[in-house]
Design a protein around this motif. Structure first.
Motif, PDB file in Angstrom:
ATOM      1  N   ALA A  49      32.778  39.859  38.305  1.00  0.00           N
ATOM      2  CA  ALA A  49      32.433  40.453  39.665  1.00  0.00           C
ATOM      3  C   ALA A  49      33.363  40.607  40.326  1.00  0.00           C
ATOM      4  N   GLY A  50      34.370  39.479  40.644  1.00  0.00           N
ATOM      5  CA  GLY A  50      35.571  39.549  41.743  1.00  0.00           C
ATOM      6  C   GLY A  50      36.661  40.662  41.153  1.00  0.00           C
ATOM      7  N   CYS A  51      36.779  40.559  39.455  1.00  0.00           N
ATOM      8  CA  CYS A  51      37.553  41.808  39.068  1.00  0.00           C
ATOM      9  C   CYS A  51      37.114  43.125  39.281  1.00  0.00           C
ATOM     10  N   TYR A  52      35.806  43.312  39.152  1.00  0.00           N
ATOM     11  CA  TYR A  52      35.326  44.515  39.411  1.00  0.00           C
ATOM     12  C   TYR A  52      35.518  45.010  40.887  1.00  0.00           C
ATOM     13  N   ASN A  53      35.361  44.043  41.906  1.00  0.00           N
ATOM     14  CA  ASN A  53      35.603  44.455  43.414  1.00  0.00           C
ATOM     15  C   ASN A  53      36.976  44.789  43.728  1.00  0.00           C
ATOM     16  N   HIS A  54      37.886  44.010  42.970  1.00  0.00           N
ATOM     17  CA  HIS A  54      39.274  44.111  43.140  1.00  0.00           C
ATOM     18  C   HIS A  54      39.909  45.636  42.546  1.00  0.00           C
ATOM     19  N   ALA A  55      39.343  46.046  41.352  1.00  0.00           N
ATOM     20  CA  ALA A  55      39.454  47.167  40.827  1.00  0.00           C
ATOM     21  C   ALA A  55      38.891  48.393  41.776  1.00  0.00           C
ATOM     22  N   LEU A  56      37.775  48.254  42.060  1.00  0.00           N
ATOM     23  CA  LEU A  56      37.379  49.193  42.961  1.00  0.00           C
ATOM     24  C   LEU A  56      38.161  49.541  44.202  1.00  0.00           C
ATOM     25  N   ALA A  57      38.808  48.353  44.785  1.00  0.00           N
ATOM     26  CA  ALA A  57      39.358  48.254  46.212  1.00  0.00           C
ATOM     27  C   ALA A  57      40.921  49.169  45.629  1.00  0.00           C
ATOM     28  N   ASN A  58      41.279  48.711  44.499  1.00  0.00           N
ATOM     29  CA  ASN A  58      42.700  49.468  44.269  1.00  0.00           C
ATOM     30  C   ASN A  58      42.423  50.785  43.991  1.00  0.00           C
ATOM     31  N   ILE A  59      41.348  51.284  43.028  1.00  0.00           N
ATOM     32  CA  ILE A  59      41.182  52.731  42.805  1.00  0.00           C
ATOM     33  C   ILE A  59      40.772  53.531  43.990  1.00  0.00           C
ATOM     34  N   ALA A  60      40.194  52.886  44.990  1.00  0.00           N
ATOM     35  CA  ALA A  60      39.767  53.325  46.379  1.00  0.00           C
ATOM     36  C   ALA A  60      41.226  53.716  47.255  1.00  0.00           C
ATOM     37  N   LEU A  61      42.247  52.908  47.044  1.00  0.00           N
ATOM     38  CA  LEU A  61      43.516  52.907  47.552  1.00  0.00           C
ATOM     39  C   LEU A  61      44.366  53.838  46.946  1.00  0.00           C
ATOM     40  N   LYS A  62      44.174  53.949  45.715  1.00  0.00           N
ATOM     41  CA  LYS A  62      45.117  55.042  45.100  1.00  0.00           C
ATOM     42  C   LYS A  62      44.594  56.555  45.491  1.00  0.00           C
ATOM     43  N   VAL A  63      43.231  56.640  45.928  1.00  0.00           N
ATOM     44  CA  VAL A  63      42.686  58.059  46.184  1.00  0.00           C
ATOM     45  C   VAL A  63      42.837  58.223  47.672  1.00  0.00           C
ATOM     46  N   GLY A  64      43.008  57.425  48.414  1.00  0.00           N
ATOM     47  CA  GLY A  64      43.095  57.347  49.830  1.00  0.00           C
ATOM     48  C   GLY A  64      41.967  56.968  50.270  1.00  0.00           C
ATOM     49  N   VAL A  65      40.725  56.408  49.810  1.00  0.00           N
ATOM     50  CA  VAL A  65      39.513  56.046  50.202  1.00  0.00           C
ATOM     51  C   VAL A  65      39.727  54.719  51.038  1.00  0.00           C
TER      52      VAL A  65
END
Length: 155
Positions: free
Chosen positions: A57-73
């Motif tokens: 769950a922690g890995c998922y949250n961090h992955a989502l935050a990283n993907i969002a950052l990369k696309v400017g969200v």
């Protein structure tokens, strides 16, 4: 390369023995006791699979935050519960073993300013690209809901 480690100790038989689980990279978990009963019968103690899904769950949250950052969200918040379903197989010494059947994420995330379609795409990318998801060979499913009903902007 980063290496993280954990340690498990076990004494005794499968059903009658006792063990402990520790994180070694950090001192987050120090000799948490576990037994057959804590894993399979609801007794007090640690459950190795619970530690796995907590990390997932922690890995998922961090992955989502990283993907969002990369696309400017912008990420306001991400709350994820990971549920691991255990089953049985014929791999145990008595013909009855235990297996992990799958993992299901329940995600509530506040990513303002994007469409529902973009939200679904980002949350699915995080499910697939989380480093723990990549190593697991069980089905990993996802239910993601928006935390707010913010203004939708096309992405």
């Amino acid at each position: 390369m980063t290496v993280v480690s954990g340690h498990a100790q076990w004494y005794g038989s499968f059903k009658g023995g006792t063990g402990s689980l520790s994180t070694k990279t950090t001192d987050t978990i120090h000799e948490a006791p576990y037994t057959y009963a804590s894993r399979f019968e609801g007794a007090p103690g640690a459950i190795p699979e619970e530690l796995l899904v907590t990390g997932h769950a922690g890995c998922y949250n961090h992955a989502l935050a990283n993907i969002a950052l990369k696309v400017g969200v912008t990420v306001e918040s991400i709350s994820t519960t990971a549920e691991l379903t255990m089953g049985t197989d014929d791999q145990g010494s008595d013909g009855h073993g235990y297996s992990v059947e799958g993992i299901h994420f329940i995600v509530k995330a506040d990513l303002p300013g994007i469409t529902d379609e973009a939200f679904a795409e980002l949350t699915e990318q995080a499910r697939a690209l989380c480093s723990i998801s990549k190593i697991l060979k069980v089905p990993i499913t996802l239910d993601a809901t928006r935390a707010t009903t913010s203004t939708q902007v096309e992405r």
